[in-house]
Design a protein around this motif. Sequence first.
Motif, PDB file in Angstrom:
ATOM      1  N   MET A   1       0.842  -1.164   0.000  1.00 48.02           N
ATOM      2  CA  MET A   1       0.000   0.000   0.000  1.00 48.02           C
ATOM      3  C   MET A   1       0.895   1.238   0.000  1.00 48.02           C
ATOM      4  O   MET A   1       1.833   1.313   0.760  1.00 48.02           O
ATOM      5  N   HIS A   2       0.575   2.171  -0.803  1.00 50.25           N
ATOM      6  CA  HIS A   2       1.397   3.366  -0.915  1.00 50.25           C
ATOM      7  C   HIS A   2       1.445   4.172   0.370  1.00 50.25           C
ATOM      8  O   HIS A   2       2.411   4.873   0.623  1.00 50.25           O
ATOM      9  N   ASP A   3       0.406   4.068   1.190  1.00 47.92           N
ATOM     10  CA  ASP A   3       0.377   4.862   2.419  1.00 47.92           C
ATOM     11  C   ASP A   3       0.793   4.059   3.650  1.00 47.92           C
ATOM     12  O   ASP A   3       0.618   4.499   4.767  1.00 47.92           O
ATOM     13  N   GLU A   4       1.318   2.858   3.420  1.00 47.48           N
ATOM     14  CA  GLU A   4       1.802   1.968   4.477  1.00 47.48           C
ATOM     15  C   GLU A   4       0.706   1.570   5.452  1.00 47.48           C
ATOM     16  O   GLU A   4       0.959   1.258   6.602  1.00 47.48           O
ATOM     17  N   ALA A   5      -0.539   1.557   4.998  1.00 45.56           N
ATOM     18  CA  ALA A   5      -1.654   1.121   5.839  1.00 45.56           C
ATOM     19  C   ALA A   5      -1.577  -0.392   6.050  1.00 45.56           C
ATOM     20  O   ALA A   5      -1.008  -1.114   5.234  1.00 45.56           O
ATOM     21  N   ASN A   6      -2.159  -0.857   7.114  1.00 42.94           N
ATOM     22  CA  ASN A   6      -2.223  -2.289   7.356  1.00 42.94           C
ATOM     23  C   ASN A   6      -3.170  -2.925   6.359  1.00 42.94           C
ATOM     24  O   ASN A   6      -4.217  -2.372   6.035  1.00 42.94           O
ATOM     25  N   VAL A   7      -2.817  -4.098   5.872  1.00 48.01           N
ATOM     26  CA  VAL A   7      -3.623  -4.823   4.908  1.00 48.01           C
ATOM     27  C   VAL A   7      -4.134  -6.092   5.588  1.00 48.01           C
ATOM     28  O   VAL A   7      -3.371  -6.787   6.243  1.00 48.01           O
ATOM     29  N   SER A   8      -5.407  -6.381   5.418  1.00 51.87           N
ATOM     30  CA  SER A   8      -5.984  -7.545   6.092  1.00 51.87           C
ATOM     31  C   SER A   8      -6.155  -8.741   5.159  1.00 51.87           C
ATOM     32  O   SER A   8      -6.580  -9.794   5.588  1.00 51.87           O
ATOM     33  N   TYR A   9      -5.832  -8.600   3.872  1.00 53.51           N
ATOM     34  CA  TYR A   9      -5.987  -9.701   2.915  1.00 53.51           C
ATOM     35  C   TYR A   9      -4.702  -9.880   2.134  1.00 53.51           C
ATOM     36  O   TYR A   9      -4.146  -8.907   1.623  1.00 53.51           O
ATOM     37  N   TYR A  10      -4.239 -11.101   2.054  1.00 54.58           N
ATOM     38  CA  TYR A  10      -3.060 -11.455   1.262  1.00 54.58           C
ATOM     39  C   TYR A  10      -3.378 -12.691   0.441  1.00 54.58           C
ATOM     40  O   TYR A  10      -4.098 -13.570   0.900  1.00 54.58           O
ATOM     41  N   ASN A  11      -2.837 -12.770  -0.760  1.00 52.20           N
ATOM     42  CA  ASN A  11      -3.045 -13.955  -1.595  1.00 52.20           C
ATOM     43  C   ASN A  11      -1.772 -14.264  -2.388  1.00 52.20           C
ATOM     44  O   ASN A  11      -1.808 -14.452  -3.597  1.00 52.20           O
ATOM     45  N   TRP A  12      -0.624 -14.296  -1.714  1.00 47.13           N
ATOM     46  CA  TRP A  12       0.646 -14.573  -2.377  1.00 47.13           C
ATOM     47  C   TRP A  12       0.676 -16.002  -2.899  1.00 47.13           C
ATOM     48  O   TRP A  12       0.244 -16.928  -2.233  1.00 47.13           O
ATOM     49  N   ALA A  13       1.185 -16.184  -4.104  1.00 47.02           N
ATOM     50  CA  ALA A  13       1.430 -17.521  -4.651  1.00 47.02           C
ATOM     51  C   ALA A  13       2.557 -18.173  -3.852  1.00 47.02           C
ATOM     52  O   ALA A  13       3.332 -17.497  -3.174  1.00 47.02           O
ATOM     53  N   SER A  14       2.659 -19.457  -3.950  1.00 46.35           N
ATOM     54  CA  SER A  14       3.712 -20.194  -3.254  1.00 46.35           C
ATOM     55  C   SER A  14       5.085 -19.635  -3.635  1.00 46.35           C
ATOM     56  O   SER A  14       5.375 -19.433  -4.807  1.00 46.35           O
ATOM     57  N   GLY A  15       5.917 -19.346  -2.644  1.00 47.48           N
ATOM     58  CA  GLY A  15       7.257 -18.827  -2.891  1.00 47.48           C
ATOM     59  C   GLY A  15       7.321 -17.326  -3.127  1.00 47.48           C
ATOM     60  O   GLY A  15       8.389 -16.791  -3.413  1.00 47.48           O
ATOM     61  N   GLN A  16       6.191 -16.636  -3.028  1.00 51.29           N
ATOM     62  CA  GLN A  16       6.124 -15.197  -3.269  1.00 51.29           C
ATOM     63  C   GLN A  16       5.862 -14.458  -1.958  1.00 51.29           C
ATOM     64  O   GLN A  16       5.263 -15.024  -1.068  1.00 51.29           O
ATOM     65  N   PRO A  17       6.226 -13.233  -1.817  1.00 48.99           N
ATOM     66  CA  PRO A  17       7.084 -12.461  -2.721  1.00 48.99           C
ATOM     67  C   PRO A  17       8.531 -12.907  -2.588  1.00 48.99           C
ATOM     68  O   PRO A  17       8.966 -13.301  -1.514  1.00 48.99           O
ATOM     69  N   ASN A  18       9.267 -12.878  -3.690  1.00 50.24           N
ATOM     70  CA  ASN A  18      10.653 -13.352  -3.657  1.00 50.24           C
ATOM     71  C   ASN A  18      11.674 -12.315  -4.126  1.00 50.24           C
ATOM     72  O   ASN A  18      12.858 -12.568  -4.101  1.00 50.24           O
ATOM     73  N   ASN A  19      11.210 -11.165  -4.616  1.00 52.72           N
ATOM     74  CA  ASN A  19      12.108 -10.092  -5.073  1.00 52.72           C
ATOM     75  C   ASN A  19      13.169 -10.636  -6.035  1.00 52.72           C
ATOM     76  O   ASN A  19      14.342 -10.285  -5.962  1.00 52.72           O
ATOM     77  N   TYR A  20      12.742 -11.476  -6.968  1.00 51.86           N
ATOM     78  CA  TYR A  20      13.620 -12.200  -7.881  1.00 51.86           C
ATOM     79  C   TYR A  20      14.607 -11.310  -8.629  1.00 51.86           C
ATOM     80  O   TYR A  20      15.771 -11.615  -8.744  1.00 51.86           O
ATOM     81  N   ARG A  21      14.144 -10.178  -9.125  1.00 60.50           N
ATOM     82  CA  ARG A  21      15.017  -9.295  -9.908  1.00 60.50           C
ATOM     83  C   ARG A  21      15.694  -8.230  -9.054  1.00 60.50           C
ATOM     84  O   ARG A  21      16.345  -7.337  -9.565  1.00 60.50           O
TER      85      ARG A  21
END
Length: 54
Positions: A1-21
């Motif tokens: 979130m651009h305003d650094e608000a707390n987020v109550s929902y996440y749906n990351w795929a397996s192994g994500q986030p990984n900052n690959y690049r």
Amino acid sequence: MHDEANVSYYNWASGQPNNYRGDERCVIAEDFSQWAWHDYLCTETFFIVCEMPN
């Protein structure tokens, strides 16, 4: 979130986030069967999802 608000929902795929690049600070829904999230480069252009106030 651009305003650094707390987020109550996440749906990351397996192994994500990984900052690959090394600079993946944006999110895309890449697995459309589950709408699973992947971190991605912010220089790419995709459809957007907007945050709405309560």
